[in-house]
Design a protein around this motif. Structure first.
Motif, PDB file in Angstrom:
ATOM      1  N   ALA A  74       0.831  -1.205   0.000  1.00 43.14           N
ATOM      2  CA  ALA A  74       0.000   0.000   0.000  1.00 43.14           C
ATOM      3  C   ALA A  74       0.866   1.255   0.000  1.00 43.14           C
ATOM      4  O   ALA A  74       0.581   2.220  -0.714  1.00 43.14           O
ATOM      5  CB  ALA A  74      -0.926  -0.002   1.213  1.00 43.14           C
ATOM      6  N   TYR A  75       1.939   1.251   0.770  1.00 45.13           N
ATOM      7  CA  TYR A  75       2.836   2.411   0.834  1.00 45.13           C
ATOM      8  C   TYR A  75       3.484   2.686  -0.522  1.00 45.13           C
ATOM      9  O   TYR A  75       3.521   3.828  -0.993  1.00 45.13           O
ATOM     10  CB  TYR A  75       3.909   2.179   1.898  1.00 45.13           C
ATOM     11  CG  TYR A  75       4.968   3.247   1.921  1.00 45.13           C
ATOM     12  CD1 TYR A  75       4.697   4.509   2.438  1.00 45.13           C
ATOM     13  CD2 TYR A  75       6.235   3.006   1.415  1.00 45.13           C
ATOM     14  CE1 TYR A  75       5.663   5.495   2.455  1.00 45.13           C
ATOM     15  CE2 TYR A  75       7.207   3.980   1.421  1.00 45.13           C
ATOM     16  CZ  TYR A  75       6.927   5.228   1.947  1.00 45.13           C
ATOM     17  OH  TYR A  75       7.885   6.199   1.951  1.00 45.13           O
ATOM     18  N   HIS A  76       3.987   1.644  -1.158  1.00 43.25           N
ATOM     19  CA  HIS A  76       4.637   1.841  -2.461  1.00 43.25           C
ATOM     20  C   HIS A  76       3.636   2.283  -3.527  1.00 43.25           C
ATOM     21  O   HIS A  76       3.957   3.141  -4.362  1.00 43.25           O
ATOM     22  CB  HIS A  76       5.372   0.578  -2.891  1.00 43.25           C
ATOM     23  CG  HIS A  76       6.612   0.326  -2.088  1.00 43.25           C
ATOM     24  ND1 HIS A  76       7.723   1.130  -2.144  1.00 43.25           N
ATOM     25  CD2 HIS A  76       6.893  -0.626  -1.179  1.00 43.25           C
ATOM     26  CE1 HIS A  76       8.636   0.687  -1.323  1.00 43.25           C
ATOM     27  NE2 HIS A  76       8.155  -0.385  -0.706  1.00 43.25           N
ATOM     28  N   LEU A  77       2.438   1.725  -3.498  1.00 45.36           N
ATOM     29  CA  LEU A  77       1.413   2.171  -4.448  1.00 45.36           C
ATOM     30  C   LEU A  77       1.045   3.628  -4.200  1.00 45.36           C
ATOM     31  O   LEU A  77       0.845   4.398  -5.145  1.00 45.36           O
ATOM     32  CB  LEU A  77       0.167   1.296  -4.336  1.00 45.36           C
ATOM     33  CG  LEU A  77       0.283  -0.122  -4.882  1.00 45.36           C
ATOM     34  CD1 LEU A  77      -0.963  -0.925  -4.535  1.00 45.36           C
ATOM     35  CD2 LEU A  77       0.510  -0.094  -6.377  1.00 45.36           C
ATOM     36  N   TRP A  78       0.938   4.023  -2.935  1.00 47.97           N
ATOM     37  CA  TRP A  78       0.603   5.407  -2.600  1.00 47.97           C
ATOM     38  C   TRP A  78       1.699   6.364  -3.074  1.00 47.97           C
ATOM     39  O   TRP A  78       1.410   7.403  -3.658  1.00 47.97           O
ATOM     40  CB  TRP A  78       0.393   5.547  -1.095  1.00 47.97           C
ATOM     41  CG  TRP A  78       0.062   6.943  -0.701  1.00 47.97           C
ATOM     42  CD1 TRP A  78       0.888   7.864  -0.114  1.00 47.97           C
ATOM     43  CD2 TRP A  78      -1.193   7.605  -0.881  1.00 47.97           C
ATOM     44  NE1 TRP A  78       0.231   9.036   0.082  1.00 47.97           N
ATOM     45  CE2 TRP A  78      -1.042   8.912  -0.382  1.00 47.97           C
ATOM     46  CE3 TRP A  78      -2.408   7.219  -1.415  1.00 47.97           C
ATOM     47  CZ2 TRP A  78      -2.084   9.826  -0.409  1.00 47.97           C
ATOM     48  CZ3 TRP A  78      -3.439   8.135  -1.436  1.00 47.97           C
ATOM     49  CH2 TRP A  78      -3.269   9.420  -0.929  1.00 47.97           C
TER      50      TRP A  78
END
Length: 93
Positions: A71-75
């Protein structure tokens, strides 16, 4: 009438995109899985002598870490793409 510029949903960051839906699912999955106690409130199957109730929860610690990283990398990628589209040249804070 006011001369203030109209703020679009995209300018506020409230646009729902497929990437943001995936991010929300990654962050919500551990909560749903662990709050649904009836699905894992049992002793079997046993894994290396540990009842299912315990090792299932410990497995979710590792799975949650992975999902949070995704989720962090996608964000970050989404924010960089939005900054590039808005003309900031990919600058981030």
């Amino acid at each position: 009438m006011s001369n203030a510029p109209e703020v679009t949903p995209e300018a506020r960051g409230t646009v729902v995109t497929p990437v943001r839906v995936v991010i929300a699912l990654c962050l919500a999955a551990p909560f749903v899985a662990l709050l649904w106690v009836g699905s894992y409130a049992k002793a079997t199957p046993v894994f290396i002598g540990i009842p299912f109730f315990y090792w299932y929860q410990m497995l979710w610690v590792i799975v949650s870490t992975g999902l949070t990283m995704i989720a962090y990398h996608l964000w970050r990628r989404d924010q960089q793409a939005r900054a590039t589209r808005s003309g900031n040249g990919g600058a981030s804070k």
